[in-house]
Design an enzyme around this catalytic site. Sequence first.
Site, short mmCIF file in Angstrom:
data_model
loop_
_atom_site.label_atom_id
_atom_site.label_comp_id
_atom_site.label_asym_id
_atom_site.label_seq_id
_atom_site.Cartn_x
_atom_site.Cartn_y
_atom_site.Cartn_z
N HIS A 1 -24.94 -43.95 -7.64
CA HIS A 1 -24.72 -44.18 -6.60
C HIS A 1 -25.06 -45.13 -5.69
O HIS A 1 -26.05 -45.18 -5.69
CB HIS A 1 -24.78 -43.04 -5.21
CG HIS A 1 -23.34 -43.25 -4.08
ND1 HIS A 1 -22.85 -44.56 -4.72
CD2 HIS A 1 -23.02 -42.87 -2.88
CE1 HIS A 1 -22.21 -44.36 -2.94
NE2 HIS A 1 -22.58 -43.03 -2.36
N HIS B 1 -14.88 -43.60 -5.64
CA HIS B 1 -15.73 -43.52 -5.48
C HIS B 1 -16.61 -42.03 -6.06
O HIS B 1 -17.53 -42.33 -5.96
CB HIS B 1 -15.70 -43.12 -3.20
CG HIS B 1 -16.56 -43.26 -3.21
ND1 HIS B 1 -17.36 -44.63 -3.04
CD2 HIS B 1 -17.82 -42.48 -2.18
CE1 HIS B 1 -19.09 -44.41 -2.57
NE2 HIS B 1 -18.88 -43.24 -1.95
N CYS C 1 -22.04 -47.14 2.52
CA CYS C 1 -21.49 -46.76 0.66
C CYS C 1 -19.60 -47.02 0.38
O CYS C 1 -19.35 -48.38 -0.14
CB CYS C 1 -21.37 -45.30 0.01
SG CYS C 1 -22.67 -44.39 0.96
#
Lengths: 399, 260
Positions: free
Chosen positions: A325, A291, A162
């Site tokens: 995400h 995040h 990520c």
Amino acid sequence: MTRFPYVTAYTCVNAAGIGVDGLLQALRENRGGLLRPDGNLSDLDTYVGQVDGVDSVSLPSNLAQFDCRNNRLAELALGHSDFADQVVQARQRYGAGRIGVLLGTSTSGIASAELAYQNQRDDGSLPDNFNFRTTHELASLSDYVRLRFSLKGPHFTISTACSSSAKTFVDAAQLIAAGLCDAVVVGGVDSLCETSLRGFNALQLLSPEPCRPNDKARKGICIGEAACFVLLEREGPSDGRQIVLRGYGESSDAHHMSSPHPQGLGARLAMQQALDSAGLAPDQISYINMHGTGSAQNDRVEDAAIAAVLGSEIPCSSTKGWTGHTLGAAGGMEAVIALICLEAGLVPGNLNMKEPDDLSRCNLVEQTFDRPLIHVMTNNFGFGGNNCSLIFSRQDVMA
Amino acid sequence: MKALVSGIAVLGAGLESWEETKAILSGTKEWQDQPLALPKAVVLPPNERRRASPLVRLALSVAQSACKAAGKSGATLDCVFASAIGDGQVAHAILSALSKPEKAVSPTQFHNSVHNAMAGYWSIGVGNHAASTSLAAGDFTFGSGLLKALLTVSQENRSVILVAVDYPFPEPLNAMRPIGAPFGVAMVLDPISHSGQGPIINVTASDETAATPLHHMDLAPLWQACPPAKALSLLASLIKPGRIVIEAGADYFLNVDICP
């Protein structure tokens, strides 16, 4: 960094908006893009950020062998926000050999391999229409974009889960500082696939409702797809707004493959290094894009780490309620959101958060509001304990 | 961009160490095509060690050997992991699971499927909190990793370990993307201001349009097929100093000069 690379163009597509204008409008209108999955993912009790119109995208005929959902998503983004023209002009200015292509992805075109495995022949071999090198292989993404623009500088794909596409900015800054490139196309692309959805489902991390990062009643993450590209250059535009990549920090948790360090050690190191390399004090940061995946453990560790390094006053939000995400594209996607907000003078709200977590110490923004921004930090933390923080700054208004 | 090469490790079929590889490349020893014997990933805790895939074992083994050669623990080095195809065993297991009606992906396989799994295990094993990247560039993967490692040394003034590894896919993917044989190389690279033993390499953008081939009949097929094995031409030039050209992109080449 002795000199900060300039941001001269950027583009994106995600579930909330197509192109920079589309996303800005969605941010202003507090309108997210998460919906129930369809097709081969419809059995999963979750929401996803799927981009409309990917199926009808066609790649240039000379690059037809690169056809897969991931590269179609890339092509869709390249066609918006004047990005392709800006790359062509940079190539004319600097020469093809002076422009690099560094892009992030976690799964590249793996959906093509999933389909090929489901259509294995009786002898176990894969169908002839499956081309591993131009679809599933990680290099496919950076190869597609360099061939699309006939660029001849360095090119590689970064894949650190990520944080992948956040890290492309770091390497591009180094290439420019070293004098090896005059411009670099950075960013990332990740597309919906069974591997990611069923993998996160196996980890019991998927949210059965549109994700609510930082909310006390959050139920997990929603996966999204996105493509985003930023052109970084040695020279800035002679007029108009000047935005630079002002600082970066990278670290490793050295703790666990899929859980963050409990005290957020890696997150703190990355943010502190970003501040140090930017030469900025914490109170100079105008906004932090977190995040903030919507997993309780990740959100809490990040919240505490931000409070420890930057205090509790700076407006913070996760924008994953808009996009989901987007995994390997998340770093680049949230960098683009930072750039949009710097240019528009906007602090995006933490969409879907109704009541902040009781443990939260950060100044979480509920509703999007207008405010001039100067320095924006974005955080991305990935599997394997891989962390990256970036700082983008408006150079034209800096004291 | 200059760097001091303070530690080297090599592991491949018939290439058990850097010392053996050096002897083979310099012609004092004959290469024998023997199956690769993968050591245990001793850097990991026992339960992780048992489950480590061949690629992770290969990567951790060369990383640890290079650190040992450099006299470093590995805890403070920046990390660059370069692999063209990543963990083929894990990818195959997940794709096979998804082709069955239950579509049951193992959660452990899933977190091991990230390209930076070996980097994550390395950081956990040696307690490394430094910057760590994992990249892929097809056949140009070694040169791209070398470029990134030199950028770290020259622009950040930090020491780095470059680990370049690939391990062939199981079938049916191997037929689609054959890489010949497994191969791993690791190099510890320091800023030249650091004290240390080893050759200094100077890496610059090249005007050449082809890489320097490997002049070794037995190892040329490995150099040709396996992306990290492109390192063999650099390793050969460390024995016989001079300039070589490395591919760091389809149209991008690096000159590597060995300063004696």
